[in-house]
Structure formats: C-alpha cells, structure tokens
Design an enzyme around this catalytic site. Structure first.
Site, PDB file in Angstrom:
ATOM      1  N   GLN A  11      54.681   7.115  51.838  1.00 51.77           N
ATOM      2  CA  GLN A  11      55.866   6.396  51.368  1.00 51.77           C
ATOM      3  C   GLN A  11      56.751   7.315  50.538  1.00 51.77           C
ATOM      4  OE1 GLN A  11      54.822   2.551  49.945  1.00 51.77           O
ATOM      5  NE2 GLN A  11      56.760   2.209  48.918  1.00 51.77           N
ATOM      6  N   SER A  91      48.172   9.254  52.048  1.00 50.82           N
ATOM      7  CA  SER A  91      48.240   7.840  51.675  1.00 50.82           C
ATOM      8  C   SER A  91      48.516   6.978  52.911  1.00 50.82           C
ATOM      9  CB  SER A  91      49.296   7.643  50.584  1.00 50.82           C
ATOM     10  OG  SER A  91      49.272   6.322  50.105  1.00 50.82           O
ATOM     11  N   LEU A  92      49.675   6.348  52.981  1.00 51.22           N
ATOM     12  CA  LEU A  92      50.069   5.573  54.157  1.00 51.22           C
ATOM     13  C   LEU A  92      49.867   6.373  55.449  1.00 51.22           C
ATOM     14  CD1 LEU A  92      51.750   3.405  55.763  1.00 51.22           C
ATOM     15  CD2 LEU A  92      53.771   4.683  55.026  1.00 51.22           C
ATOM     16  N   ARG A 116      49.442  -4.306  53.371  1.00 48.65           N
ATOM     17  CA  ARG A 116      49.065  -3.328  52.339  1.00 48.65           C
ATOM     18  C   ARG A 116      50.236  -3.104  51.381  1.00 48.65           C
ATOM     19  NH1 ARG A 116      49.645   2.481  52.017  1.00 48.65           N
ATOM     20  NH2 ARG A 116      47.852   3.550  51.093  1.00 48.65           N
ATOM     21  N   HIS A 200      47.777   4.220  43.747  1.00 46.84           N
ATOM     22  CA  HIS A 200      46.607   5.099  43.665  1.00 46.84           C
ATOM     23  C   HIS A 200      46.049   5.250  42.255  1.00 46.84           C
ATOM     24  CE1 HIS A 200      46.985   5.953  47.863  1.00 46.84           C
ATOM     25  NE2 HIS A 200      48.239   6.296  47.698  1.00 46.84           N
ATOM     26  N   GLN A 249      41.046   3.906  49.114  1.00 47.32           N
ATOM     27  CA  GLN A 249      42.242   4.758  49.073  1.00 47.32           C
ATOM     28  C   GLN A 249      43.369   4.134  48.255  1.00 47.32           C
ATOM     29  OE1 GLN A 249      45.375   4.495  51.505  1.00 47.32           O
ATOM     30  NE2 GLN A 249      45.207   6.465  52.540  1.00 47.32           N
TER      31      GLN A 249
END
Length: 314
Positions: A11, A91-92, A116, A200, A249
């Site tokens: 992102q 991440s994503l 999410r 995170h 995660q």
C-alpha cells in the site's frame, strides 16, 4: 544462468491511471480487472484508471486495486513466457506473490484484501495511531530507542525496508516521542507518514483475528514456486502455514530487507518489481550497496517498462 524473482509492492504505491495502458493492449490483463470487479462488486477499471483519488486511497479500495494491477501485469509477463523462480511481496504484495505461486486463487485474494483493508482501518480509531519513517539509523540503535519510549505508549518497528530505512508504527504520542528520540540519537530524518492506521504493530491484532475468520473459508493449495514470507523472511514450508502467517503479518514487522538478502544468498540475480511505483527498486539498490551480491533490477508498471523487460529478458 538467470534466477528470476517477481516482487510486489504494498500500500502507498497506488496512483490514478495505474495499469490502464497494459489493460488496453492485453486481453489477459483486462480479464483480471473484470474478475476483480466481480469479486468486490464495483468497477475496478474505473477506480484504477479514473479514480477519484479520494476513493482510491481508502484502504479497503487501495488494497484490491494494487493487487489487481500487480496480477494483471504479472499475467502478461507469464503469457509472454517470463516466469518467476521465486517470489515475495511487501505486506499487501505478499498476496500477489501467493497468487502467482498458485496458493490462493486471484478471486479469493482480491476479496480477502478488501476485507483486510477494512479491518486494518477499523482496528484503531482515526487519529489515535501513526506511522513514521526513520532514515539513517541502524536497526539495533532504533530498537533501543523504541525500548526507551515504551512508557509513553505502543510504538514498534513495522517495516525493515532497507539499510537506513525503517518504518515505525503505534500510538500517535509514542510515535512522535520515538521520532524525537531517534533524531536525538543520530537519525538523519524522522518523518510522520500520511497513513490512516498504524499498520504492522500489535494494535492491529484485532484486525488479524477478523481476517483469520475469512481465511478459514479460503482454499489454500500447494506452492508451485517458493514464496518468502514477511513475518520471518524465510520460505513458506507448505500450504498449511499460509493462513497462520497471513494473520500474523497484519500485526508483525515486515522483514523486507532480510527477505531480499535471503533471495540474494539463494542465487537470485534478476529482480522484477511488478505493479505501481518503484519503491522496491530503491530498497533493493540500497540493500545491494551493503551486500557482497550483485543483481539486475527491473520494474514493470506500464507498457513502456514492460517492453524494456521483455527486450532484456526474453
């Protein structure tokens, strides 16, 4: 001999117009955008190509939009005969990696990341959390600084992106205090990031728990190619680990620098960043400067950069 890694951004890489010229030229890319629209019940082409930006930057829209763009471009590369030997995503971006590895269907992945995004957004009331980039500070030094300000509130390392670039996340007051302390301890810069939630860090554990319920309903298949997970910068051992690590995660540090070093140590010599932006390229250049390894780095986000990759690698 080439060993190719497909790597996918997270992102923040989004922009209005992403993927447009690829979709206009390649049917396989258009098909991905159509599948995405059906999965999330809105016009993905319109969102990505026309915006408006204030809609695109909403976390629950951003995540499926970036994932769709990444997979559309990756499918064009595969159709042209360019395949990954290994993959990872920041991440994503890890969802894109898992789709390319055949672990999760694209339809399931795009529906999952929409949820999410919403869960991550809703986990912490707006204005209570923050993230900041700390530049020019060694990892151990920054971790010591974070230890010192824990009494103010939650503040944790969110992303280890590259040498001298670490993102922290947590409660606004604690993040602001950590920024001050980091600068006093020698950081070159400490900059608050324009994000809507503290991604995170442990404040996002409730989001992970909600995501876990959705993941339980998803079919997970065996990996076709190796995938490195953000949580521990090591390979997924099998499909059984996928759901557990995707839940973790959400609220754990992204070990991106460690993941790239692992790839280099395992012989990857060609990296292709697939999707909007070039942030992963910049991280890799810094990582390579500090390592004994060398590699070619490419990015594909539009027709022009696609042609460069095809010309060089096919």
């Amino acid at each position: 001999m080439r060993k190719i890694a497909f790597i996918f951004p997270g992102q923040g890489a989004q922009y209005v117009g992403m993927g447009k010229d690829i979709v206009e030229k390649y049917g396989v890319a258009e098909q991905i955008f159509t599948e995405a629209g059906n999965a999330v019940s809105y016009d993905m082409k319109k969102l990505c190509f026309e915006g408006p930006e204030q809609e695109l930057i909403k976390t629950e829209n951003t995540q499926p939009a970036i994932l769709t763009t990444c997979i559309a471009i990756a499918k064009v590369l595969e159709e042209k005969g360019l395949k990954a030997d290994i993959t990872a995503g920041l991440s994503l971006g890890e969802y894109a990696a898992l789709v390319i590895a055949g672990v999760i269907s694209f339809e399931d992945a795009v529906a999952l990341v929409k949820k999410r995004g919403r869960y991550m957004q809703e986990a912490v009331p707006l204005g209570e959390g923050a993230m900041a980039a700390i530049l020019g500070m060694e990892r151990n030094e920054l971790l010591q600084v974070l230890e010192q300000v824990q009494s103010v509130g939650v503040v944790e390392a969110a992303n280890f992106n590259s040498p001298g670039q670490i993102v922290i996340s947590g409660e606004l007051k604690a993040v602001e205090k950590a920024c001050e302390a980091a600068k006093e301890a020698g950081a070159l810069k400490a900059v608050l990031l324009p994000v809507s939630a503290p991604f995170h860090c442990s404040m996002l554990i409730p989001a992970g728990e909600k995501l876990k319920e959705d993941l339980e309903k998803v079919d997970v298949r065996e990996l076709h190619i190796p995938v490195i997970a953000n949580v521990h910068a090591n390979y997924y051992e099998d499909a059984e680990q996928v759901k557990e690590l995707l839940v973790k995660q959400v609220s754990h540090s992204v070990l991106w620098e460690d993941s790239m070093i692992r790839m280099l140590e395992d012989g990857v010599n060609t990296f292709i960043e697939i999707g909007p932006g070039k942030s992963l390229n910049q991280f890799l250049k810094k990582i390579l400067k500090k390592s004994k390894h060398s590699a070619e780095i490419f990015s594909v986000e539009n027709e022009a950069s696609l042609e460069v990759v095809l010309k060089n690698l096919l």
